[in-house]
Write an enzyme that holds these catalytic residues in place. Structure first.
Site, PDB file in Angstrom:
ATOM      1  N   HIS A 185       3.900  -4.080  -2.150  1.00 19.04           N
ATOM      2  CA  HIS A 185       2.896  -4.115  -3.219  1.00 19.04           C
ATOM      3  C   HIS A 185       2.954  -5.477  -3.915  1.00 19.04           C
ATOM      4  O   HIS A 185       4.017  -6.071  -4.063  1.00 19.04           O
ATOM      5  CB  HIS A 185       3.139  -2.991  -4.231  1.00 19.04           C
ATOM      6  CG  HIS A 185       2.061  -2.931  -5.265  1.00 19.04           C
ATOM      7  ND1 HIS A 185       2.089  -3.711  -6.401  1.00 19.04           N
ATOM      8  CD2 HIS A 185       0.891  -2.250  -5.298  1.00 19.04           C
ATOM      9  CE1 HIS A 185       0.986  -3.483  -7.098  1.00 19.04           C
ATOM     10  NE2 HIS A 185       0.246  -2.601  -6.449  1.00 19.04           N
ATOM     11  N   GLU A 242      -5.405  -6.003  -1.359  1.00 17.32           N
ATOM     12  CA  GLU A 242      -5.440  -6.081  -2.819  1.00 17.32           C
ATOM     13  C   GLU A 242      -5.340  -7.538  -3.258  1.00 17.32           C
ATOM     14  O   GLU A 242      -4.242  -8.090  -3.347  1.00 17.32           O
ATOM     15  CB  GLU A 242      -4.264  -5.310  -3.415  1.00 17.32           C
ATOM     16  CG  GLU A 242      -4.243  -3.847  -3.063  1.00 17.32           C
ATOM     17  CD  GLU A 242      -3.353  -3.073  -4.030  1.00 17.32           C
ATOM     18  OE1 GLU A 242      -3.890  -2.292  -4.817  1.00 17.32           O
ATOM     19  OE2 GLU A 242      -2.132  -3.283  -4.015  1.00 17.32           O
ATOM     20  N   GLU A 265       3.046  -6.424  -6.875  1.00 16.35           N
ATOM     21  CA  GLU A 265       4.031  -6.626  -7.953  1.00 16.35           C
ATOM     22  C   GLU A 265       5.443  -6.761  -7.401  1.00 16.35           C
ATOM     23  O   GLU A 265       6.276  -7.447  -7.987  1.00 16.35           O
ATOM     24  CB  GLU A 265       3.911  -5.484  -8.970  1.00 16.35           C
ATOM     25  CG  GLU A 265       2.642  -5.653  -9.805  1.00 16.35           C
ATOM     26  CD  GLU A 265       1.869  -4.382 -10.054  1.00 16.35           C
ATOM     27  OE1 GLU A 265       2.460  -3.282 -10.027  1.00 16.35           O
ATOM     28  OE2 GLU A 265       0.646  -4.478 -10.268  1.00 16.35           O
ATOM     29  N   SER A 275      -8.433  -3.132  -9.629  1.00 18.89           N
ATOM     30  CA  SER A 275      -9.408  -2.739 -10.651  1.00 18.89           C
ATOM     31  C   SER A 275     -10.506  -1.824 -10.114  1.00 18.89           C
ATOM     32  O   SER A 275     -11.673  -1.938 -10.507  1.00 18.89           O
ATOM     33  CB  SER A 275     -10.019  -3.979 -11.320  1.00 18.89           C
ATOM     34  OG  SER A 275      -9.003  -4.730 -11.960  1.00 18.89           O
ATOM     35  N   ASN A 282      -1.490   4.810  -7.511  1.00 21.57           N
ATOM     36  CA  ASN A 282      -0.171   4.226  -7.745  1.00 21.57           C
ATOM     37  C   ASN A 282       0.083   4.199  -9.249  1.00 21.57           C
ATOM     38  O   ASN A 282      -0.541   3.429  -9.965  1.00 21.57           O
ATOM     39  CB  ASN A 282      -0.149   2.808  -7.145  1.00 21.57           C
ATOM     40  CG  ASN A 282       1.105   2.041  -7.500  1.00 21.57           C
ATOM     41  OD1 ASN A 282       2.090   2.607  -7.982  1.00 21.57           O
ATOM     42  ND2 ASN A 282       1.075   0.737  -7.247  1.00 21.57           N
ATOM     43  N   GLY A 330      -5.182  -5.053 -11.963  1.00 22.32           N
ATOM     44  CA  GLY A 330      -4.917  -4.853 -13.386  1.00 22.32           C
ATOM     45  C   GLY A 330      -5.665  -5.814 -14.293  1.00 22.32           C
ATOM     46  O   GLY A 330      -5.377  -5.902 -15.485  1.00 22.32           O
ATOM     47  N   LYS A 356       2.641   3.195 -10.761  1.00 21.77           N
ATOM     48  CA  LYS A 356       3.506   2.079 -11.181  1.00 21.77           C
ATOM     49  C   LYS A 356       4.601   2.602 -12.124  1.00 21.77           C
ATOM     50  O   LYS A 356       5.038   3.736 -11.961  1.00 21.77           O
ATOM     51  CB  LYS A 356       2.666   0.969 -11.802  1.00 21.77           C
ATOM     52  CG  LYS A 356       1.502   0.578 -10.880  1.00 21.77           C
ATOM     53  CD  LYS A 356       0.799  -0.670 -11.278  1.00 21.77           C
ATOM     54  CE  LYS A 356      -0.332  -0.942 -10.291  1.00 21.77           C
ATOM     55  NZ  LYS A 356      -0.987  -2.220 -10.531  1.00 21.77           N
TER      56      LYS A 356
HETATM   57  P1  PGA Z   1      -5.252  -1.617 -10.617  1.00 21.89           P
HETATM   58  O1  PGA Z   1      -3.974  -1.704  -9.642  1.00 21.89           O
HETATM   59  O2  PGA Z   1      -6.144  -0.562 -10.055  1.00 21.89           O
HETATM   60  O3  PGA Z   1      -4.692  -1.262 -11.949  1.00 21.89           O
HETATM   61  O4  PGA Z   1      -5.899  -2.969 -10.584  1.00 21.89           O
HETATM   62  C1  PGA Z   1      -4.139  -1.624  -8.269  1.00 21.89           C
HETATM   63  C2  PGA Z   1      -2.815  -1.685  -7.564  1.00 21.89           C
HETATM   64  O5  PGA Z   1      -1.926  -2.410  -8.015  1.00 21.89           O
HETATM   65  O6  PGA Z   1      -2.614  -1.002  -6.555  1.00 21.89           O
END
Ligand code: PGA
Length: 250
Positions: A95, A167, A97, A213, A9, A173, A11
């Protein structure tokens, strides 16, 4: 056996040209005997060019979001049919976010999932608890609400096109990955929940990705857990080396 599914992803990163470069590097670097299904999820504007660049390769292209109506007066929104037209074959729904930065509630996530599946797109339903929920012992309660709200009443033919991504919000992140035991425990909880809702065969077939992460260093151990069927990768999917390293761990 469930084939692992590793999706990157991007983003809100990458211009169209940068996305095409990354996609090409990925397709070129992908080993012929990669054990996983592989996909990238660029920003909307890069979907057509990235899909074009990946034509004829095994790498699939998804979108990060979708609107639930097919067309009309919905300024700024993108429909499932438009995503398909642009070359996407699946979409992320809910997701972290979208849920926590933009404020999408479970009902909206469900409308998006339904619209995507009805239009013929596959979907990744993202779920996960926040840090305060984990600390208060409410992880399973949150997952129960999000999974039931996302999947209740789906036709079996639609469920088979859904991947669930677990997640934990506190791991996205942040560089703080769930331990393999925490990931396995949450994945098993989700699978048992789906077994109760749809039966053993559907639950056994359901792919549940871990996200938060994931790196080339921890991917193999995470995906080695019996109920972890791949990864949804953010930051580490922005460079071909690290994303290919994760795929190699599947
Ligand atoms: P990240 O994001 O690997 O940067 O932690 C994962 C995600 O939001 O799908």
């Amino acid at each position: 056996m469930r084939k692992p599914f590793v999706a990157g992803n991007w983003k809100m990163n990458k211009t169209i040209a940068e996305g095409v470069t990354l996609a090409r590097a990925l397709a070129e670097g992908l080993s012929k005997d990669a054990k996983a299904d592989v996909a990238v999820i660029p920003p909307f504007l890069a979907v057509p060019a990235v899909a074009q660049a990946l034509k004829g390769t095994p790498v699939k292209v998804g979108a990060q979001d979708v609107f639930w109506e097919a067309q009309g007066a919905f300024t700024g929104e993108i429909s499932a049919a438009m995503l398909q037209d642009a070359g996407a074959t699946f979409v992320l729904c809910g997701h972290s976010e979208r849920r926590h930065v933009i404020g999408e509630p479970d009902e909206i996530v469900r409308r998006k999932l339904d619209a995507a599946l009805k239009a013929g797109l596959d979907a990744i339903l993202c779920v996960g608890e926040k840090l305060d929920e984990r600390e208060a012992g409410l992880t399973e309660k949150r997952l129960d609400i999000q999974v039931r709200s996302g999947l209740t009443g789906l036709a079996p033919s639609h469920l088979s096109r859904v991947t669930v991504a677990y997640e934990p919000v506190w791991a996205i992140g942040t560089g703080k990955t769930a331990t393999t035991a925490q990931a396995q425990e949450a994945h098993l909880f989700i699978r048992k929940l789906v077994r109760g809702m749809f039966g053993a065969a559907a639950a056994d077939d359901l792919r549940i990705q871990y996200g938060g992460s994931v790196t080339a260093q921890n991917a193999k151990e995470l995906m080695g857990q019996p109920d972890v069927d791949g990864a949804l990768v953010g930051g580490a999917s922005l460079k071909p080396e690290s994303f290919l390293g994760i795929i190699a761990g599947a």
